[in-house]
Design a protein around this motif. Sequence first.
Motif, PDB file in Angstrom:
ATOM      1  N   PRO A  48       0.738  -1.110   0.028  1.00 56.11           N
ATOM      2  CA  PRO A  48      -0.091  -0.177   0.356  1.00 56.11           C
ATOM      3  C   PRO A  48       0.777   1.085   0.027  1.00 56.11           C
ATOM      4  N   GLU A  49       2.117   1.188   0.448  1.00 51.92           N
ATOM      5  CA  GLU A  49       2.795   2.429   0.677  1.00 51.92           C
ATOM      6  C   GLU A  49       3.845   2.539  -0.705  1.00 51.92           C
ATOM      7  N   ARG A  50       2.853   2.304  -2.368  1.00 45.05           N
ATOM      8  CA  ARG A  50       3.675   2.563  -2.681  1.00 45.05           C
ATOM      9  C   ARG A  50       2.262   3.463  -3.515  1.00 45.05           C
ATOM     10  N   ASP A  51       1.529   3.008  -2.796  1.00 44.57           N
ATOM     11  CA  ASP A  51       0.268   3.780  -3.602  1.00 44.57           C
ATOM     12  C   ASP A  51       0.003   5.612  -3.606  1.00 44.57           C
ATOM     13  N   SER A  52       1.030   5.577  -3.983  1.00 48.70           N
ATOM     14  CA  SER A  52       1.420   7.467  -3.779  1.00 48.70           C
ATOM     15  C   SER A  52       1.350   8.617  -5.211  1.00 48.70           C
ATOM     16  N   ASN A  53       1.048   9.353  -5.051  1.00 49.85           N
ATOM     17  CA  ASN A  53       0.979   9.842  -6.159  1.00 49.85           C
ATOM     18  C   ASN A  53       1.828  10.101  -7.093  1.00 49.85           C
ATOM     19  N   GLU A  54       3.507   9.835  -6.270  1.00 44.66           N
ATOM     20  CA  GLU A  54       4.826   9.485  -6.437  1.00 44.66           C
ATOM     21  C   GLU A  54       5.103   8.510  -7.270  1.00 44.66           C
ATOM     22  N   ASN A  55       4.309   7.324  -7.690  1.00 39.13           N
ATOM     23  CA  ASN A  55       4.758   6.471  -7.873  1.00 39.13           C
ATOM     24  C   ASN A  55       4.184   5.991  -9.118  1.00 39.13           C
ATOM     25  N   LYS A  56       2.959   7.062  -9.068  1.00 41.99           N
ATOM     26  CA  LYS A  56       1.886   7.055 -10.151  1.00 41.99           C
ATOM     27  C   LYS A  56       2.220   8.241 -11.438  1.00 41.99           C
ATOM     28  N   VAL A  57       1.987   7.263 -12.888  1.00 45.90           N
ATOM     29  CA  VAL A  57       2.402   8.279 -13.971  1.00 45.90           C
ATOM     30  C   VAL A  57       1.245   7.511 -14.558  1.00 45.90           C
ATOM     31  N   PRO A  58       0.448   8.829 -15.901  1.00 51.98           N
ATOM     32  CA  PRO A  58      -0.806   8.370 -16.540  1.00 51.98           C
ATOM     33  C   PRO A  58       0.410   7.447 -18.124  1.00 51.98           C
ATOM     34  N   ALA A  59      -0.895   6.547 -18.122  1.00 50.34           N
ATOM     35  CA  ALA A  59       0.108   5.483 -19.266  1.00 50.34           C
ATOM     36  C   ALA A  59      -1.862   5.077 -20.042  1.00 50.34           C
ATOM     37  N   CYS A  60      -0.971   5.484 -20.941  1.00 50.18           N
ATOM     38  CA  CYS A  60      -2.222   4.410 -22.454  1.00 50.18           C
ATOM     39  C   CYS A  60      -2.749   2.981 -21.784  1.00 50.18           C
ATOM     40  N   ALA A  61      -3.840   2.376 -21.772  1.00 52.90           N
ATOM     41  CA  ALA A  61      -4.077   1.526 -21.739  1.00 52.90           C
ATOM     42  C   ALA A  61      -3.106  -0.116 -22.392  1.00 52.90           C
ATOM     43  N   SER A  62      -3.124   0.317 -23.633  1.00 50.30           N
ATOM     44  CA  SER A  62      -2.311  -1.266 -23.339  1.00 50.30           C
ATOM     45  C   SER A  62      -1.370  -1.509 -22.458  1.00 50.30           C
ATOM     46  N   CYS A  63      -0.318  -0.432 -22.952  1.00 50.76           N
ATOM     47  CA  CYS A  63       1.271  -0.018 -21.625  1.00 50.76           C
ATOM     48  C   CYS A  63       0.569  -0.602 -20.729  1.00 50.76           C
ATOM     49  N   ASN A  64       0.119  -0.120 -19.783  1.00 46.81           N
ATOM     50  CA  ASN A  64      -0.853  -0.613 -18.828  1.00 46.81           C
ATOM     51  C   ASN A  64      -0.843  -2.080 -18.337  1.00 46.81           C
ATOM     52  N   LEU A  65      -1.841  -2.835 -19.262  1.00 45.54           N
ATOM     53  CA  LEU A  65      -2.553  -3.924 -19.406  1.00 45.54           C
ATOM     54  C   LEU A  65      -0.688  -4.200 -19.813  1.00 45.54           C
ATOM     55  N   ASN A  66      -0.731  -4.413 -20.373  1.00 40.04           N
ATOM     56  CA  ASN A  66       0.793  -5.258 -21.717  1.00 40.04           C
ATOM     57  C   ASN A  66       2.172  -4.798 -20.192  1.00 40.04           C
ATOM     58  N   LYS A  67       1.879  -3.921 -19.456  1.00 38.56           N
ATOM     59  CA  LYS A  67       3.514  -4.532 -18.958  1.00 38.56           C
ATOM     60  C   LYS A  67       2.479  -4.381 -16.473  1.00 38.56           C
ATOM     61  N   HIS A  68       1.288  -4.714 -16.642  1.00 37.55           N
ATOM     62  CA  HIS A  68       0.854  -5.839 -15.838  1.00 37.55           C
ATOM     63  C   HIS A  68       2.147  -5.182 -14.360  1.00 37.55           C
ATOM     64  N   SER A  69       2.224  -6.739 -14.276  1.00 30.80           N
ATOM     65  CA  SER A  69       2.917  -5.790 -12.623  1.00 30.80           C
ATOM     66  C   SER A  69       4.452  -6.267 -12.571  1.00 30.80           C
ATOM     67  N   LEU A  70       4.838  -6.273 -14.080  1.00 30.57           N
ATOM     68  CA  LEU A  70       6.252  -6.683 -14.413  1.00 30.57           C
ATOM     69  C   LEU A  70       6.600  -5.019 -13.626  1.00 30.57           C
ATOM     70  N   PRO A  71       8.237  -5.802 -13.165  1.00 27.08           N
ATOM     71  CA  PRO A  71       8.980  -4.290 -12.766  1.00 27.08           C
ATOM     72  C   PRO A  71       9.824  -3.856 -14.155  1.00 27.08           C
ATOM     73  N   LEU A  72       9.846  -2.350 -14.508  1.00 20.34           N
ATOM     74  CA  LEU A  72      10.287  -1.668 -15.669  1.00 20.34           C
ATOM     75  C   LEU A  72      11.563  -2.562 -16.664  1.00 20.34           C
ATOM     76  N   GLU A  73      11.832  -3.437 -15.899  1.00 19.13           N
ATOM     77  CA  GLU A  73      13.640  -3.762 -16.594  1.00 19.13           C
ATOM     78  C   GLU A  73      12.889  -5.414 -17.080  1.00 19.13           C
ATOM     79  N   THR A  74      12.563  -5.784 -16.234  1.00 19.60           N
ATOM     80  CA  THR A  74      11.418  -6.747 -17.156  1.00 19.60           C
ATOM     81  C   THR A  74      11.029  -6.688 -18.005  1.00 19.60           C
TER      82      THR A  74
END
Length: 119
Positions: A48-74
Motif C-alpha cells: 500500500p505504501e506504493r499507492d502514492s502520487n509519486e509512484n503514479k504515472v499516466p499510461a495508455c491502456a495497452s502499456c498499462n495492461l501489457n506491463k501488468h505488475s512487471l518491474p520496468l526492466e523485466t
Amino acid sequence: MNKNRKLIWEKTNGHCWYCGIKLGEKGWHIDHVEPVKRNLVTGEMSKPERDSNENKVPACASCNLNKHSLPLETWREVIKGYVTSLNRDSTQYKVAKRYGLIEEKPIEVRFWFEENMKH
Ligand SMILES: [Zn+2]
C-alpha cells in the motif's frame, strides 16, 4: 477528470509515460511504476505504501495492461522479446516482413519518460 487524475495527467502533459502516445481525456490508466499487486479475491494491496502520487504515472491502456505488475526492466526485456516471438509464431508477421512491409531495427527499447523527463 477529477483533481487527482488531472495531477497525474499533468506529469507528462497527457502523454503515456512509457510509449509517449498522446492520451485523450478519457480511457487512460494510472500506472504504478513500482507495481502494486492486489489480492484477486479481496482486492487488498500487497504494497500500500506504493499507492502514492509519486509512484503514479499516466499510461495508455495497452502499456498499462501489457506491463501488468512487471518491474520496468523485466517489462523492457519482454518487449524486446516480441520480435523473436513474432518471427517464431506469426505467419502474418513473417510474410509481411518478407514482402518488405516490416523492417526490424537493432535498437534498444527506450521509454518515453527516459527521453522526455529530467529527474
Ligand atoms: Zn503507452
